[in-house]
Every structure is written in structure tokens, then in C-alpha cells.
Motif scaffolding. Structure first.
Motif, PDB file in Angstrom:
ATOM      1  N   THR A  90      36.453  32.929  92.260  1.00  0.00           N
ATOM      2  CA  THR A  90      35.376  33.880  92.009  1.00  0.00           C
ATOM      3  C   THR A  90      34.970  33.789  90.540  1.00  0.00           C
ATOM      4  OG1 THR A  90      36.971  35.634  91.557  1.00  0.00           O
ATOM      5  CG2 THR A  90      36.128  35.466  93.818  1.00  0.00           C
ATOM      6  N   ASP A  91      33.739  34.163  90.242  1.00  0.00           N
ATOM      7  CA  ASP A  91      33.246  34.031  88.874  1.00  0.00           C
ATOM      8  C   ASP A  91      34.137  34.748  87.868  1.00  0.00           C
ATOM      9  OD1 ASP A  91      31.167  32.575  89.870  1.00  0.00           O
ATOM     10  OD2 ASP A  91      29.606  34.072  89.459  1.00  0.00           O
ATOM     11  N   LYS A  92      34.587  35.946  88.201  1.00  0.00           N
ATOM     12  CA  LYS A  92      35.406  36.721  87.271  1.00  0.00           C
ATOM     13  C   LYS A  92      36.641  35.945  86.848  1.00  0.00           C
ATOM     14  CE  LYS A  92      38.278  40.871  87.002  1.00  0.00           C
ATOM     15  NZ  LYS A  92      38.758  42.078  87.737  1.00  0.00           N
ATOM     16  N   ASN A  93      37.314  35.329  87.804  1.00  0.00           N
ATOM     17  CA  ASN A  93      38.558  34.630  87.491  1.00  0.00           C
ATOM     18  C   ASN A  93      38.313  33.288  86.824  1.00  0.00           C
ATOM     19  OD1 ASN A  93      40.238  36.673  88.529  1.00  0.00           O
ATOM     20  ND2 ASN A  93      39.888  35.929  90.614  1.00  0.00           N
ATOM     21  N   VAL A  94      37.267  32.585  87.247  1.00  0.00           N
ATOM     22  CA  VAL A  94      36.945  31.304  86.625  1.00  0.00           C
ATOM     23  C   VAL A  94      36.547  31.498  85.162  1.00  0.00           C
ATOM     24  CG1 VAL A  94      35.330  29.357  86.648  1.00  0.00           C
ATOM     25  CG2 VAL A  94      36.322  30.168  88.789  1.00  0.00           C
ATOM     26  N   ILE A  95      35.658  32.453  84.926  1.00  0.00           N
ATOM     27  CA  ILE A  95      35.198  32.717  83.558  1.00  0.00           C
ATOM     28  C   ILE A  95      36.330  33.279  82.709  1.00  0.00           C
ATOM     29  CG2 ILE A  95      33.640  34.122  82.156  1.00  0.00           C
ATOM     30  CD1 ILE A  95      31.585  33.881  84.418  1.00  0.00           C
ATOM     31  N   GLY A  96      37.167  34.117  83.305  1.00  0.00           N
ATOM     32  CA  GLY A  96      38.270  34.717  82.559  1.00  0.00           C
ATOM     33  C   GLY A  96      39.193  33.674  81.954  1.00  0.00           C
ATOM     34  N   PHE A  97      39.530  32.657  82.738  1.00  0.00           N
ATOM     35  CA  PHE A  97      40.422  31.621  82.204  1.00  0.00           C
ATOM     36  C   PHE A  97      39.707  30.734  81.201  1.00  0.00           C
ATOM     37  CE2 PHE A  97      42.935  27.814  81.972  1.00  0.00           C
ATOM     38  CZ  PHE A  97      44.242  28.291  82.024  1.00  0.00           C
ATOM     39  N   ALA A  98      38.489  30.306  81.539  1.00  0.00           N
ATOM     40  CA  ALA A  98      37.742  29.437  80.635  1.00  0.00           C
ATOM     41  C   ALA A  98      37.519  30.113  79.284  1.00  0.00           C
ATOM     42  CB  ALA A  98      36.409  29.048  81.265  1.00  0.00           C
ATOM     43  N   ASP A  99      37.171  31.384  79.303  1.00  0.00           N
ATOM     44  CA  ASP A  99      36.911  32.115  78.068  1.00  0.00           C
ATOM     45  C   ASP A  99      38.173  32.271  77.236  1.00  0.00           C
ATOM     46  OD1 ASP A  99      35.377  33.699  76.232  1.00  0.00           O
ATOM     47  OD2 ASP A  99      36.224  35.498  77.145  1.00  0.00           O
ATOM     48  N   LYS A 100      39.287  32.493  77.885  1.00  0.00           N
ATOM     49  CA  LYS A 100      40.544  32.712  77.175  1.00  0.00           C
ATOM     50  C   LYS A 100      40.957  31.500  76.358  1.00  0.00           C
ATOM     51  CE  LYS A 100      45.352  34.151  78.009  1.00  0.00           C
ATOM     52  NZ  LYS A 100      45.302  35.343  77.154  1.00  0.00           N
ATOM     53  N   TYR A 101      40.667  30.306  76.885  1.00  0.00           N
ATOM     54  CA  TYR A 101      41.131  29.090  76.225  1.00  0.00           C
ATOM     55  C   TYR A 101      39.993  28.191  75.723  1.00  0.00           C
ATOM     56  CZ  TYR A 101      45.606  30.532  78.059  1.00  0.00           C
ATOM     57  OH  TYR A 101      46.759  31.267  78.335  1.00  0.00           O
ATOM     58  N   ASP A 102      38.796  28.751  75.595  1.00  0.00           N
ATOM     59  CA  ASP A 102      37.651  28.006  75.062  1.00  0.00           C
ATOM     60  C   ASP A 102      37.414  26.714  75.837  1.00  0.00           C
ATOM     61  OD1 ASP A 102      37.208  29.887  73.006  1.00  0.00           O
ATOM     62  OD2 ASP A 102      38.786  28.960  71.805  1.00  0.00           O
ATOM     63  N   LEU A 103      37.474  26.839  77.166  1.00  0.00           N
ATOM     64  CA  LEU A 103      37.225  25.706  78.038  1.00  0.00           C
ATOM     65  C   LEU A 103      35.987  25.997  78.877  1.00  0.00           C
ATOM     66  CD1 LEU A 103      40.946  25.004  78.939  1.00  0.00           C
ATOM     67  CD2 LEU A 103      39.446  23.529  77.579  1.00  0.00           C
ATOM     68  N   LEU A 104      35.697  25.170  79.853  1.00  0.00           N
ATOM     69  CA  LEU A 104      34.462  25.300  80.615  1.00  0.00           C
ATOM     70  C   LEU A 104      34.751  25.613  82.069  1.00  0.00           C
ATOM     71  CD1 LEU A 104      32.456  22.255  79.206  1.00  0.00           C
ATOM     72  CD2 LEU A 104      32.481  24.620  78.374  1.00  0.00           C
ATOM     73  N   PRO A 105      33.918  26.439  82.701  1.00  0.00           N
ATOM     74  CA  PRO A 105      34.095  26.753  84.120  1.00  0.00           C
ATOM     75  C   PRO A 105      33.727  25.563  84.989  1.00  0.00           C
ATOM     76  CG  PRO A 105      32.064  27.726  83.316  1.00  0.00           C
ATOM     77  CD  PRO A 105      32.749  27.133  82.124  1.00  0.00           C
ATOM     78  N   VAL A 106      34.258  25.572  86.201  1.00  0.00           N
ATOM     79  CA  VAL A 106      34.101  24.413  87.081  1.00  0.00           C
ATOM     80  C   VAL A 106      33.138  24.663  88.227  1.00  0.00           C
ATOM     81  CG1 VAL A 106      36.393  23.526  86.537  1.00  0.00           C
ATOM     82  CG2 VAL A 106      36.115  25.146  88.435  1.00  0.00           C
ATOM     83  N   THR A 107      32.536  25.846  88.289  1.00  0.00           N
ATOM     84  CA  THR A 107      31.633  26.174  89.387  1.00  0.00           C
ATOM     85  C   THR A 107      30.208  26.380  88.880  1.00  0.00           C
ATOM     86  OG1 THR A 107      32.034  28.561  89.224  1.00  0.00           O
ATOM     87  CG2 THR A 107      33.498  27.292  90.671  1.00  0.00           C
ATOM     88  N   ASP A 108      29.253  26.160  89.788  1.00  0.00           N
ATOM     89  CA  ASP A 108      27.844  26.377  89.460  1.00  0.00           C
ATOM     90  C   ASP A 108      27.577  27.814  89.037  1.00  0.00           C
ATOM     91  OD1 ASP A 108      26.363  23.974  89.720  1.00  0.00           O
ATOM     92  OD2 ASP A 108      26.589  24.045  91.887  1.00  0.00           O
TER      93      ASP A 108
END
Length: 427
Positions: free
Chosen positions: A335-353
């Protein structure tokens, strides 16, 4: 940039196509083994943190708490391991017949080829599977069937020290010749590493691929076969050696002895004019007061549209038969919340559209917008080849020799090509 409308349109088109084939957008695993009931999923994950304060355990603790609250009857037991150990530990678990249900690690191809993994379409809802960025879904596939679920991604841009460039009256580089000319000016002005070129054993396969793409080459051809010693690739390393290394524009440490982290540390300390970097470096440099400029990767004739992309993977193992429960967990995880949460925490990029579109429309993530724009067109390592592990090891061992004082790029690339071709017999 993509828009939320475009993402929603993609969903509607894909869902309509699937419906026309007599399928529905429900969990693909329904009706198979591993139905409802009290189960505990064993999840083994890598730690992206640098210490207890930002350990990935905190992310997983919060995610599991939310999942279990909304999915009674399914528990998730998470163990987090260092990146130095996790691939080896999971391999040992599988060899002993004690595979986890879920592993979040660096590669999936060996397990897919051995029949250890569920296919993505056996676990995920159609909406979840369709939401992966297409380039990442492709990178997670073996023989056009997806087994690896992209967990997080990054891509690369060329970084430059804006202060040094402004003082020297330089514009951001667009071509390799610009890099050479700018580096010559920076050397004259006393910059320690005019262009940092890390081809040491830490991660030279990334630096190498960025340059190969800029020269119109790469690791594999259109048929998926290795082409490491192609004419384009040899020309690229001939140029690097003659125009940057032999001219003394790469700093005091030989490229074959310079690791990526050492180069990054030098950049954040203000000792580097230019280098190829990823999102995490941007944040660290600015934290230390370095004004960072970022542009698409220059190529031999101009900026490259296709930069290097790197992904880490999460996958579901068949051994315990928890296919339906795995699907429910992955649908929640992505889900967007969880994908963005991890990416934001570690300055990485989300994997979903949809998560990418959400970050592109949120000014809080503006520093990442250039990376987000580059990711869909990025090219990834040949993750789906079992031989890639051995090929990348040969790159680590040899590529620095290609630009050594007495090195021959053609000879070194030929050796790597032979090692890769021998390893490819396993694919």
C-alpha cells in the motif's frame, strides 16, 4: 512526471483486460493451498539502518502491528539481519529445509530457478501486481515470469559541488567531454578529486554500468546474452582511461582501490568536484553543508535518458504452503502508506506507480523528484540471471585493472566476458 490520473488509467486498462480473460481482481492465490487458519509467517529482512536508532526493526514492528490488527488469524514473526550476512543466512536456511515464508534480500533468481518461490501472480491481487513500475516488474522476472517483488529502489544522477562550479564559472556537465574539461579546471583550482571514479571492490559493477550505458553499451544485449566486451564497452573504458585517469583527473587514489563509500565520504567532506551518486548521498552531503547540484547522467553525446537502477527484492517461499496468507501480507505491504514510509525513512525510491505519483505531487519530497523521474527509464542489473552473481564478482575483481597505468580495457573486459559466459551455462 506521472500523474495520479495516469496511474488510475493504467489500473482500469489492466483490470478490464484481465476481466475480458475471465479473471477477477481478487487474490490470485485463492482456491490453492494455505487457506484460512491460524498461521505465523516467518519473515527475514535486511537492515537498512546504520545503528539502533534507525534500525529497520522499527519499520517492521509498526507494519506488522498494523497488519495483524486487520488480519486476524495471521501472525508475522520478523527477524532483521545485517546486509553483510542476510543472503548467506537465507541460503543456509533454504539448504537445511527451513526456508522462511518471506525473505527480503538482494537476489531471487537462484531460488526461482530451483522452484522454491511462488510466482507473483500466485500471491498478489491484480491491483498490487499491476502497480509495480514496469521496469521493476521486468527486472523481477525469470523467463518473463515475475518471482521477485521489488521492495525498494534507487537510481543514479551525476552529482557536482555547486560551490566549486560557481567559483570556476562552470556549467553542469552534459557530455563526457564536459566532464573531462570541467575536471581539468577543478584540478587547476586545487580540488582533490575533480571526478571521483570508484572502481574498487565495494560496488564497481554500479559505476561500470553507468559508464557503459553512457557509451551506448551495457552488460547484456537485446537477447539477454552477456556482451561485456562489446566494441561500445571497450570504447567507453578506452575513453575513461585516456581522458580521465591518465590525465590525473580522478584524484590521488587509483580507481581500482577507491571504494564507493570512500568516494561518497570525500564528496560530503568537500573534496570531490563530481561523481555519480544516489539519493542517500544527497541528504548526507547537504547535512554536512555541501551544496549539491544534480543532473542526468552525461553520455558520450549528451545526457542519457536511461540511468542505472538498483533494486532490492522480497519474495514468498513455497515450503510452508502459506500462499494465500502471503498474498494478504504483500497486498498490505505494498500500500502507498507502507511503500512511502520505508522509502522516505531511508532516502530511497518507491517501487509502485501510485506511491511514485504521490511523492511526485508532494512538495515534501521535492529533493527526490529528479530521481523519481529517472527511475521508470532506468536499466537494472540482469537480476533474473543466476549467473549474475558470478559475473558481478568478476567485475569486482577485475574492472579496476582496465584503467590501471599499464591496463588494457579490451583485455580486462574480455576476461570478465569469458567469466560471465562460463557462469551463464547455469542459467
Amino acid at each position: 512526471m506521472r500523474t495520479v490520473w495516469a496511474v488510475q488509467l493504467r489500473y482500469r486498462v489492466l483490470t478490464a483486460a484481465v476481466t475480458a480473460l475471465g479473471m477477477t481482481a481478487t487474490l490470485a492465490g485463492c482456491g490453492g493451498s494455505g487457506g484460512s487458519g491460524e498461521v505465523t509467517l516467518k519473515l527475514v529482512a535486511a537492515d537498512y539502518g546504520t545503528g539502533p536508532a534507525n534500525s529497520s526493526e522499527k519499520y517492521w514492528d509498526g507494519l506488522v502491528k498494523g497488519f495483524e490488527a486487520t488480519h486476524p488469524g495471521i501472525k508475522v514473526d520478523v527477524s532483521v539481519h545485517s546486509w553483510k550476512d542476510i543472503d548467506r543466512e537465507v541460503a543456509t536456511m533454504v539448504k537445511k529445509g527451513q526456508a522462511p515464508d518471506i525473505a527480503q534480500i538482494g537476489s531471487y533468481a537462484d531460488y526461482a530457478k530451483a522452484g522454491e518461490l511462488y510466482r507473483a501472480d500466485q500471491m498478489l491481487s491484480i491491483r498490487t501486481q499491476a502497480n509495480f513500475l514496469p521496469s521493476l516488474a521486468d527486472a523481477g522476472s525469470v523467463d518473463r515470469t515475475q518471482y521477485g517483488l521489488p521492495f525498494v529502489a534507487s537510481t543514479r544522477l551525476l552529482f557536482y559541488n555547486k560551490k566549486y562550479f560557481a567559483q570556476a564559472g562552470l556549467d553542469a556537465p552534459r557530455t563526457w567531454d564536459d566532464i573531462r574539461d570541467d575536471a581539468a579546471v577543478l584540478r587547476q583550482r586545487g580540488v582533490t578529486y575533480p571526478f571521483a571514479l570508484p572502481l574498487g571492490p565495494e560496488e564497481p559493477q554500479a559505476e561500470t554500468m553507468m559508464w557503459l550505458l553512457g557509451g551506448g553499451g551495457g552488460y547484456i544485449d537485446d537477447s539477454g546474452s552477456y556482451e561485456i566486451d562489446s566494441a561500445e564497452n571497450v570504447r567507453t573504458f578506452d575513453w575513461l582511461k585516456a581522458n580521465l585517469v591518465d590525465k590525473g583527473l580522478v584524484g590521488p587514489v587509483a580507481p581500482g582501490k577507491l571504494d564507493r563509500q570512500k568516494a561518497f565520504d570525500a564528496f560530503t567532506d568537500g573534496r570531490v568536484g563530481m561523481l555519480n551518486g544516489h539519493p542517500t548521498l544527497m541528504q548526507e552531503a547537504e547535512r554536512k553543508g555541501v551544496s549539491v547540484g544534480m543532473v542526468p547522467m552525461p553520455g558520450s553525446g549528451g545526457p542519457r535518458k536511461n540511468s542505472l537502477g538498483v533494486a532490492d527484492w522480497i519474495m514468498g517461499f513455497k515450503q510452508h504452503g502459506h500462499r494465500v496468507q502471503l498474498g494478504k501480507f504483500f497486498d498490505y505491504l505494498f500500500t502507498d502508506k507502507n511503500v512511502i514510509g520505508f522509502a522516505d525513512k531511508y532516502d530511497l525510491l518507491p517501487v509502485t506507480d501510485s506511491a511514485s505519483a504521490a511523492m511526485e505531487s508532494d512538495a515534501r519530497y521535492k529533493p527526490l523528484w529528479k530521481f523519481l523521474a529517472a527511475l521508470p527509464d532506468s536499466q537494472f542489473y540482469p537480476y533474473g540471471k543466476r549467473s549474475w552473481a558470478r559475473s558481478s564478482e568478476s567485475i569486482k575483481e577485475n574492472i579496476g585493472k582496465a584503467v590501471a597505468p599499464n591496463g588494457s580495457p579490451g583485455t580486462v573486459l574480455g576476461r570478465i566476458a569469458r567469466d560471465s559466459a562460463a557462469a551463464a551455462k547455469e542459467d
